[in-house]
Write a protein that holds these residues in place. Structure first.
Motif, PDB file in Angstrom:
ATOM      1  N   PHE A 120       0.160  11.749  -4.171  1.00  0.00           N
ATOM      2  CA  PHE A 120       0.467  11.155  -2.865  1.00  0.00           C
ATOM      3  C   PHE A 120      -0.686  11.279  -1.886  1.00  0.00           C
ATOM      4  O   PHE A 120      -1.054  10.323  -1.201  1.00  0.00           O
ATOM      5  N   LYS A 121      -1.271  12.472  -1.837  1.00  0.00           N
ATOM      6  CA  LYS A 121      -2.274  12.737  -0.813  1.00  0.00           C
ATOM      7  C   LYS A 121      -3.464  11.767  -0.918  1.00  0.00           C
ATOM      8  O   LYS A 121      -3.832  11.125   0.068  1.00  0.00           O
ATOM      9  N   ASN A 122      -4.022  11.648  -2.119  1.00  0.00           N
ATOM     10  CA  ASN A 122      -5.187  10.767  -2.254  1.00  0.00           C
ATOM     11  C   ASN A 122      -4.831   9.315  -2.017  1.00  0.00           C
ATOM     12  O   ASN A 122      -5.587   8.554  -1.408  1.00  0.00           O
TER      13      ASN A 122
ATOM     14  N   LYS B 210      -7.699  12.301   7.328  1.00  0.00           N
ATOM     15  CA  LYS B 210      -8.415  13.266   6.483  1.00  0.00           C
ATOM     16  C   LYS B 210      -7.477  14.013   5.562  1.00  0.00           C
ATOM     17  O   LYS B 210      -7.881  14.495   4.511  1.00  0.00           O
ATOM     18  N   ASP B 211      -6.222  14.142   5.999  1.00  0.00           N
ATOM     19  CA  ASP B 211      -5.268  14.889   5.174  1.00  0.00           C
ATOM     20  C   ASP B 211      -3.857  14.463   5.563  1.00  0.00           C
ATOM     21  O   ASP B 211      -3.635  13.965   6.673  1.00  0.00           O
ATOM     22  N   VAL B 212      -2.938  14.678   4.642  1.00  0.00           N
ATOM     23  CA  VAL B 212      -1.532  14.375   4.899  1.00  0.00           C
ATOM     24  C   VAL B 212      -0.692  15.351   4.094  1.00  0.00           C
ATOM     25  O   VAL B 212      -1.090  15.774   3.009  1.00  0.00           O
TER      26      VAL B 212
ATOM     27  N   LEU C 284       0.810  -1.216   0.000  1.00  0.00           N
ATOM     28  CA  LEU C 284       0.000   0.000   0.000  1.00  0.00           C
ATOM     29  C   LEU C 284       0.848   1.273   0.000  1.00  0.00           C
ATOM     30  O   LEU C 284       0.350   2.357   0.256  1.00  0.00           O
ATOM     31  N   ARG C 285       2.144   1.114  -0.314  1.00  0.00           N
ATOM     32  CA  ARG C 285       3.004   2.291  -0.377  1.00  0.00           C
ATOM     33  C   ARG C 285       2.536   3.267  -1.459  1.00  0.00           C
ATOM     34  O   ARG C 285       1.972   2.865  -2.465  1.00  0.00           O
ATOM     35  N   CYS C 286       2.812   4.561  -1.216  1.00  0.00           N
ATOM     36  CA  CYS C 286       2.436   5.593  -2.181  1.00  0.00           C
ATOM     37  C   CYS C 286       3.688   6.315  -2.640  1.00  0.00           C
ATOM     38  O   CYS C 286       4.694   6.347  -1.941  1.00  0.00           O
TER      39      CYS C 286
ATOM     40  N   ASN D 192      -5.157   4.470   1.146  1.00  0.00           N
ATOM     41  CA  ASN D 192      -4.454   3.286   1.632  1.00  0.00           C
ATOM     42  C   ASN D 192      -4.241   3.316   3.143  1.00  0.00           C
ATOM     43  O   ASN D 192      -4.328   2.290   3.817  1.00  0.00           O
ATOM     44  N   GLY D 193      -3.969   4.515   3.651  1.00  0.00           N
ATOM     45  CA  GLY D 193      -3.781   4.663   5.096  1.00  0.00           C
ATOM     46  C   GLY D 193      -5.039   4.266   5.847  1.00  0.00           C
ATOM     47  O   GLY D 193      -4.990   3.544   6.845  1.00  0.00           O
TER      48      GLY D 193
END
Ligand SMILES: *[C@@H]1O[C@H](CO)[C@@H](O)[C@H](O)[C@H]1NC(C)=O
Ligand SMILES: *[C@@H]1O[C@H](CO)[C@@H](O)[C@H](O)[C@H]1NC(C)=O
Ligand SMILES: *[C@@H]1O[C@H](CO)[C@@H](O)[C@H](O)[C@H]1NC(C)=O
Length: 244
Positions: free
Chosen positions: A36-38, A97-99, A28-30, A43-44
């Motif tokens: 990246f964010k979505n 919700k956000d990263v 599930l790495r991005c 995945n997170g």
């Protein structure tokens, strides 16, 4: 000083052999270069229920609930509050919700929603809250409604066995809550009238209390995050966390 004591209690001793991130997490790495964010949010959020069961070989404690033996939560000249046999419920239902990744591997900021968190255990309190004397020990629960939690860890890179790893340089926790509800049993040696009045007072003034004590508590929680982050990232190289 109370932070150090807290951390000492939390130190988890593991006789580390080379540990690997489970494949279902690697899968599930991005990529920081591609949406990246979505990707991370999707995945997170898939992985939180798995992580919540704990990854002991990677120093990630069980989160459903998170159990802590002892916290000296408030230690000021006017108020002492110790908590023991703590259970924190609701972490497993947190939603990412956000990263935001800071430039040049400089850190990571998250925004998490925790609708329904409860902290329970035993308390020992002595001193003054706002203007009123408070004293007691017994079981307690605190309900945190509709929280938004924004932890940030700032980092630098560290090389280990030819591989790049994150290492924290600092941490911070911002948060906002819709409401805090306190329930402290057995205040004032079990005097029910005084105990009921105090709980009512605490609940009516939850926002003032959050303003007074929130930042200190956020620092403790943030130091815990940082500790877990470092124990995790010292084992796992960046190449196992992020795609190119
Ligand atoms: C909050 O979580 C607890 C379990 O920790 C559950 O019993 C309760 O029903 C939940 N309340 C809401 C409003 O979701
Ligand atoms: C809290 O714990 C500390 C360290 O164990 C102790 O010195 C202090 O007396 C305790 N305070 C209360 C109110 O229990
Ligand atoms: C934390 O909150 C402060 C004050 O509201 C704000 O200035 C700051 O940008 C926030 N930091 C993060 C990382 O959310």
């Amino acid at each position: 000083m109370f932070i150090r004591r807290t951390l000492a209690v939390l130190t988890i001793v593991v006789y580390a052999q080379a540990v690997e991130l489970p494949q279902y997490i690697k899968d599930l790495r991005c990529s920081p270069k591609k949406d990246f964010k979505n990707c991370f949010i999707t995945n997170g959020n898939k992985i939180i229920p798995q992580i919540a069961k704990g990854l002991p070989e990677l120093h990630v404690p069980k989160l459903n609930p998170l159990e802590l033996p002892f916290l000296q939560l408030i230690s000021t000249p006017t108020l002492n509050l110790n908590l023991s046999s703590l259970k924190i419920h609701g972490l497993e239902d947190m939603i990412i919700k956000d990263v935001r990744l800071l430039e040049n591997f400089g850190g990571v900021s998250l925004k998490l929603g925790g609708k329904n968190m409860t902290v329970e255990g035993n308390y020992n309190i002595d001193g003054k809250v706002l203007i009123l004397p408070i004293r007691g020990n017994g079981h307690f629960s605190i309900y945190l409604k509709n929280g938004i939690y924004s932890p940030t860890v700032t980092t630098e890179l560290q090389e280990k066995n030819g591989k790049k790893h994150y290492k924290s340089t600092g941490s911070k926790l911002n948060y906002s809550l819709e409401k805090i509800t306190f329930d402290l049993e057995n205040l004032f040696d079990g005097n029910e009238q005084l105990g009921d009045e105090m709980n009512k007072f605490l609940n009516e003034n939850w926002d003032v209390l959050a303003k007074d004590f929130g930042p200190g508590i956020a620092n403790i929680v943030s130091a815990l995050h940082r500790r877990i982050f470092d124990e995790f990232t010292s084992e796992i190289p960046i190449s196992d966390l992020l795609l190119n």
